[in-house]
Design a protein around this motif. Structure first.
Motif, PDB file in Angstrom:
ATOM      1  N   ASP A   1       0.823  -1.216   0.000  1.00 42.69           N
ATOM      2  CA  ASP A   1       0.000   0.000   0.000  1.00 42.69           C
ATOM      3  C   ASP A   1       0.859   1.269   0.000  1.00 42.69           C
ATOM      4  OD1 ASP A   1       0.860  -0.411   2.586  1.00 42.69           O
ATOM      5  OD2 ASP A   1      -1.113  -0.248   3.510  1.00 42.69           O
ATOM      6  N   ASP A   2       1.852   1.335   0.888  1.00 49.23           N
ATOM      7  CA  ASP A   2       2.686   2.548   0.932  1.00 49.23           C
ATOM      8  C   ASP A   2       4.099   2.337   0.375  1.00 49.23           C
ATOM      9  OD1 ASP A   2       3.936   1.081   2.944  1.00 49.23           O
ATOM     10  OD2 ASP A   2       3.013   2.231   4.564  1.00 49.23           O
ATOM     11  N   ASP A   3       4.507   1.062   0.204  1.00 47.37           N
ATOM     12  CA  ASP A   3       5.836   0.746  -0.362  1.00 47.37           C
ATOM     13  C   ASP A   3       6.978   1.414   0.391  1.00 47.37           C
ATOM     14  OD1 ASP A   3       5.353  -1.104  -2.384  1.00 47.37           O
ATOM     15  OD2 ASP A   3       4.788   0.433  -3.825  1.00 47.37           O
ATOM     16  N   CYS A   4       6.828   1.601   1.704  1.00 42.72           N
ATOM     17  CA  CYS A   4       7.846   2.350   2.457  1.00 42.72           C
ATOM     18  C   CYS A   4       9.175   1.605   2.569  1.00 42.72           C
ATOM     19  CB  CYS A   4       7.312   2.697   3.850  1.00 42.72           C
ATOM     20  SG  CYS A   4       6.205   4.117   3.869  1.00 42.72           S
ATOM     21  N   ASN A   5       9.128   0.282   2.818  1.00 42.71           N
ATOM     22  CA  ASN A   5      10.371  -0.475   2.988  1.00 42.71           C
ATOM     23  C   ASN A   5      11.221   0.136   4.111  1.00 42.71           C
ATOM     24  OD1 ASN A   5      12.666  -2.073   2.677  1.00 42.71           O
ATOM     25  ND2 ASN A   5      13.399  -0.968   0.890  1.00 42.71           N
ATOM     26  N   GLN A   6      10.594   0.327   5.287  1.00 42.30           N
ATOM     27  CA  GLN A   6      11.295   0.969   6.399  1.00 42.30           C
ATOM     28  C   GLN A   6      11.178   0.206   7.720  1.00 42.30           C
ATOM     29  OE1 GLN A   6       9.629   4.895   6.749  1.00 42.30           O
ATOM     30  NE2 GLN A   6      10.414   5.601   4.790  1.00 42.30           N
ATOM     31  N   THR A   7      10.098  -0.544   7.911  1.00 43.74           N
ATOM     32  CA  THR A   7       9.806  -1.094   9.241  1.00 43.74           C
ATOM     33  C   THR A   7      10.903  -2.015   9.752  1.00 43.74           C
ATOM     34  OG1 THR A   7       7.433  -0.920   8.811  1.00 43.74           O
ATOM     35  CG2 THR A   7       8.119  -2.358  10.617  1.00 43.74           C
ATOM     36  N   GLY A   8      11.391  -2.908   8.905  1.00 43.51           N
ATOM     37  CA  GLY A   8      12.442  -3.829   9.336  1.00 43.51           C
ATOM     38  C   GLY A   8      13.700  -3.105   9.758  1.00 43.51           C
ATOM     39  N   GLN A   9      14.120  -2.142   8.945  1.00 41.45           N
ATOM     40  CA  GLN A   9      15.345  -1.401   9.243  1.00 41.45           C
ATOM     41  C   GLN A   9      15.203  -0.573  10.518  1.00 41.45           C
ATOM     42  OE1 GLN A   9      13.765  -1.738   6.357  1.00 41.45           O
ATOM     43  NE2 GLN A   9      15.091  -1.492   4.575  1.00 41.45           N
ATOM     44  N   LEU A  10      14.048   0.084  10.681  1.00 42.23           N
ATOM     45  CA  LEU A  10      13.828   0.896  11.874  1.00 42.23           C
ATOM     46  C   LEU A  10      13.771   0.028  13.134  1.00 42.23           C
ATOM     47  CD1 LEU A  10      11.148   3.364  10.460  1.00 42.23           C
ATOM     48  CD2 LEU A  10      13.425   3.995  11.264  1.00 42.23           C
ATOM     49  N   THR A  11      13.133  -1.134  13.025  1.00 41.20           N
ATOM     50  CA  THR A  11      13.048  -2.042  14.177  1.00 41.20           C
ATOM     51  C   THR A  11      14.438  -2.500  14.602  1.00 41.20           C
ATOM     52  OG1 THR A  11      10.871  -2.817  13.433  1.00 41.20           O
ATOM     53  CG2 THR A  11      12.026  -4.177  15.045  1.00 41.20           C
ATOM     54  N   ALA A  12      15.263  -2.853  13.625  1.00 39.24           N
ATOM     55  CA  ALA A  12      16.633  -3.287  13.933  1.00 39.24           C
ATOM     56  C   ALA A  12      17.422  -2.164  14.600  1.00 39.24           C
ATOM     57  CB  ALA A  12      17.340  -3.736  12.653  1.00 39.24           C
ATOM     58  N   ALA A  13      17.223  -0.944  14.137  1.00 40.19           N
ATOM     59  CA  ALA A  13      17.942   0.197  14.715  1.00 40.19           C
ATOM     60  C   ALA A  13      17.502   0.443  16.157  1.00 40.19           C
ATOM     61  CB  ALA A  13      17.713   1.439  13.867  1.00 40.19           C
ATOM     62  N   LEU A  14      16.193   0.373  16.417  1.00 44.48           N
ATOM     63  CA  LEU A  14      15.696   0.613  17.771  1.00 44.48           C
ATOM     64  C   LEU A  14      16.174  -0.460  18.746  1.00 44.48           C
ATOM     65  CD1 LEU A  14      12.022   1.696  16.949  1.00 44.48           C
ATOM     66  CD2 LEU A  14      13.861   3.160  17.805  1.00 44.48           C
ATOM     67  N   LEU A  15      16.278  -1.691  18.268  1.00 47.67           N
ATOM     68  CA  LEU A  15      16.723  -2.794  19.132  1.00 47.67           C
ATOM     69  C   LEU A  15      18.244  -2.926  19.168  1.00 47.67           C
ATOM     70  CD1 LEU A  15      14.116  -5.508  18.064  1.00 47.67           C
ATOM     71  CD2 LEU A  15      14.317  -4.499  20.346  1.00 47.67           C
ATOM     72  N   ASP A  16      18.918  -2.247  18.217  1.00 47.49           N
ATOM     73  CA  ASP A  16      20.366  -2.391  18.042  1.00 47.49           C
ATOM     74  C   ASP A  16      20.718  -3.839  17.718  1.00 47.49           C
ATOM     75  OD1 ASP A  16      22.953  -1.471  17.819  1.00 47.49           O
ATOM     76  OD2 ASP A  16      23.431  -1.754  19.934  1.00 47.49           O
ATOM     77  N   TRP A  17      19.908  -4.441  16.828  1.00 41.54           N
ATOM     78  CA  TRP A  17      20.132  -5.811  16.365  1.00 41.54           C
ATOM     79  C   TRP A  17      20.672  -5.778  14.937  1.00 41.54           C
ATOM     80  CZ3 TRP A  17      15.151  -9.131  17.694  1.00 41.54           C
ATOM     81  CH2 TRP A  17      15.035  -9.245  19.094  1.00 41.54           C
ATOM     82  N   PRO A  18      21.389  -6.835  14.537  1.00 45.87           N
ATOM     83  CA  PRO A  18      21.777  -6.948  13.123  1.00 45.87           C
ATOM     84  C   PRO A  18      20.533  -7.077  12.251  1.00 45.87           C
ATOM     85  CG  PRO A  18      22.993  -8.508  14.504  1.00 45.87           C
ATOM     86  CD  PRO A  18      21.905  -7.944  15.354  1.00 45.87           C
ATOM     87  N   GLN A  19      20.641  -6.639  10.999  1.00 46.99           N
ATOM     88  CA  GLN A  19      19.519  -6.768  10.073  1.00 46.99           C
ATOM     89  C   GLN A  19      19.977  -7.412   8.774  1.00 46.99           C
ATOM     90  OE1 GLN A  19      18.316  -3.035   7.946  1.00 46.99           O
ATOM     91  NE2 GLN A  19      19.475  -2.020   9.572  1.00 46.99           N
ATOM     92  N   ALA A  20      19.070  -8.186   8.177  1.00 49.94           N
ATOM     93  CA  ALA A  20      19.323  -8.828   6.885  1.00 49.94           C
ATOM     94  C   ALA A  20      18.097  -8.572   6.021  1.00 49.94           C
ATOM     95  CB  ALA A  20      19.563 -10.320   7.054  1.00 49.94           C
ATOM     96  N   THR A  21      18.187  -7.554   5.177  1.00 49.90           N
ATOM     97  CA  THR A  21      17.037  -7.147   4.376  1.00 49.90           C
ATOM     98  C   THR A  21      17.042  -7.846   3.017  1.00 49.90           C
ATOM     99  OG1 THR A  21      18.300  -5.253   3.586  1.00 49.90           O
ATOM    100  CG2 THR A  21      16.859  -4.891   5.478  1.00 49.90           C
ATOM    101  N   PHE A  22      15.862  -7.905   2.392  1.00 51.81           N
ATOM    102  CA  PHE A  22      15.683  -8.495   1.051  1.00 51.81           C
ATOM    103  C   PHE A  22      16.186  -9.943   1.002  1.00 51.81           C
ATOM    104  CE2 PHE A  22      17.068  -3.949   0.368  1.00 51.81           C
ATOM    105  CZ  PHE A  22      15.788  -3.435   0.429  1.00 51.81           C
ATOM    106  N   ALA A  23      15.823 -10.720   2.002  1.00 53.10           N
ATOM    107  CA  ALA A  23      16.322 -12.092   2.107  1.00 53.10           C
ATOM    108  C   ALA A  23      15.626 -13.021   1.109  1.00 53.10           C
ATOM    109  CB  ALA A  23      16.110 -12.624   3.525  1.00 53.10           C
TER     110      ALA A  23
END
Length: 254
Positions: free
Chosen positions: A127-149
Motif C-alpha cells: 500500500d505505501d511501499d515504504c520499505n522501512q519497518t524492518g530497518q527501523l526495528t533493527a535500529a531501535l533494538l540495536d540488532w543486526p539486520q538482513a534485508t531483502f532475504a
C-alpha cells in the motif's frame, strides 16, 4: 535455547483491487474494499512456520497493528501455522496515519516483552511501499539486520542470509537476535487448509494498545494531497527514421 519468532502481518487493500482516490484527495477509498494480508508478510509467516517445522524455532507469534479488522489478517496467519497472535489495536482514523516508525516502536517493545530471538517482516507493504519497518526495528533494538532475504539458514546463534541486491546476490552472516525482511523469492506461501482455518477461529488473539506498551505513535509526517497518476498521453507513429529525428528535434531531445 528456544527460538521465538515474531512476524509482522499488515492488513492492506488486496493486490487485485484497483485503488481509487477519495474525492477530497485526503487518501484512498477503503470502505467496502477487499483487504488481505500483505503478500510479503505472507512470505514472512511461511518462513517462520518452516523454521518451526525444521525444529529451529519453538514458537511463531504473529502481530498486526491497526483497526479491529486486523484480527481477520491474524486469523489467516494462525491458519498458516502461527502459534499465537497479538493485535495492537489502533482505531480509525489514527490507523491511517500509523507510520513505519510507530510500528517499529511497537515491534521492538514486543520483541523485548516476548523474549524474541528473530523478527521477520515483509520487505515492504504494497500500500505505501515504504520499505522501512524492518530497518527501523533493527535500529531501535540495536540488532543486526538482513534485508531483502531470498534464503535463510539458521546455524546456532548465527544465521546465513542470501540477499537480493542490485548487482545480483549477496551472502552475509549475522548474529542473533536479528531482524530479517523477506523478499519475493524467499519461498512460496502455503494455502491455509479448511481444518486449520476452523482451528484458527478458536485461537485467542491477545489485544493490546500502543498505550499499554508505552509507545508513542504520533505521526511525524502530514499528507497534503493524494492524486491519481497522470494519464499517459497517446504516442504517434512515424513513417521513417528521418521523420523520427525531426520529431525528436522538435521536442528538444536531439
Amino acid at each position: 535455547m528456544a527460538l521465538r519468532v515474531l512476524v509482522g502481518c499488515k492488513r492492506v487493500i488486496d493486490y487485485a483491487v484497483k485503488v481509487r482516490v477519495k474525492p477530497d484527495k485526503t487518501g484512498v477509498v477503503t470502505d467496502g474494499v477487499k483487504h488481505s494480508m500483505n503478500p510479503f508478510d505472507e512470505i514472512a509467516i511461511e518462513e517462520a512456520v518452516r523454521l518451526k517445522e525444521k525444529k529451529v524455532a519453538s514458537e511463531v507469534v504473529a502481530i498486526s497493528c491497526g483497526p479491529k479488522q486486523c484480527q481477520e489478517t491474524l486469523r489467516t496467519a494462525l491458519a498458516m501455522g502461527a502459534d499465537r497472535a497479538i493485535h495492537v489495536e489502533v482505531p480509525e482514523p489514527e490507523s491511517h496515519t500509523l507510520e513505519p516508525l510507530g510500528v517499529a516502536k511497537i515491534f521492538s517493545k514486543l520483541a523485548k516483552d516476548e523474549d524474541v530471538g528473530l523478527i521477520i517482516v515483509g520487505k515492504q507493504a504494497i500500500d505505501d511501499d515504504c520499505n522501512q519497518t524492518g530497518q527501523l526495528t533493527a535500529a531501535l533494538l540495536d540488532w543486526p539486520q538482513a534485508t531483502f532475504a531470498s534464503e535463510i539458514t539458521v546455524d546456532g546463534d548465527s544465521m546465513k542470509v542470501i540477499r537480493e541486491v542490485d548487482g545480483g546476490l549477496e551472502t552475509i552472516k549475522v548474529n542473533m537476535p536479528a531482524v530479517v525482511s523477506a523478499d519475493l523469492r524467499l519461498n512460496e506461501p502455503r494455502y491455509a487448509t479448511l481444518p486449520n482455518i476452523m482451528k484458527a477461529k478458536k485461537k485467542k488473539i491477545d489485544v493490546k494498545t500502543p498505550a499499554d506498551l508505552g509507545v508513542d505513535i504520533s505521526p511525524r509526517t502530514e499528507t497534503l494531497s493524494v492524486e491519481d497518476p497522470p494519464v499517459r498521453q497517446a504516442g504517434s507513429k512515424v513513417e521513417d527514421v528521418s521523420e523520427l529525428v525531426e520529431k525528436l528535434k522538435s521536442h528538444g531531445f536531439v
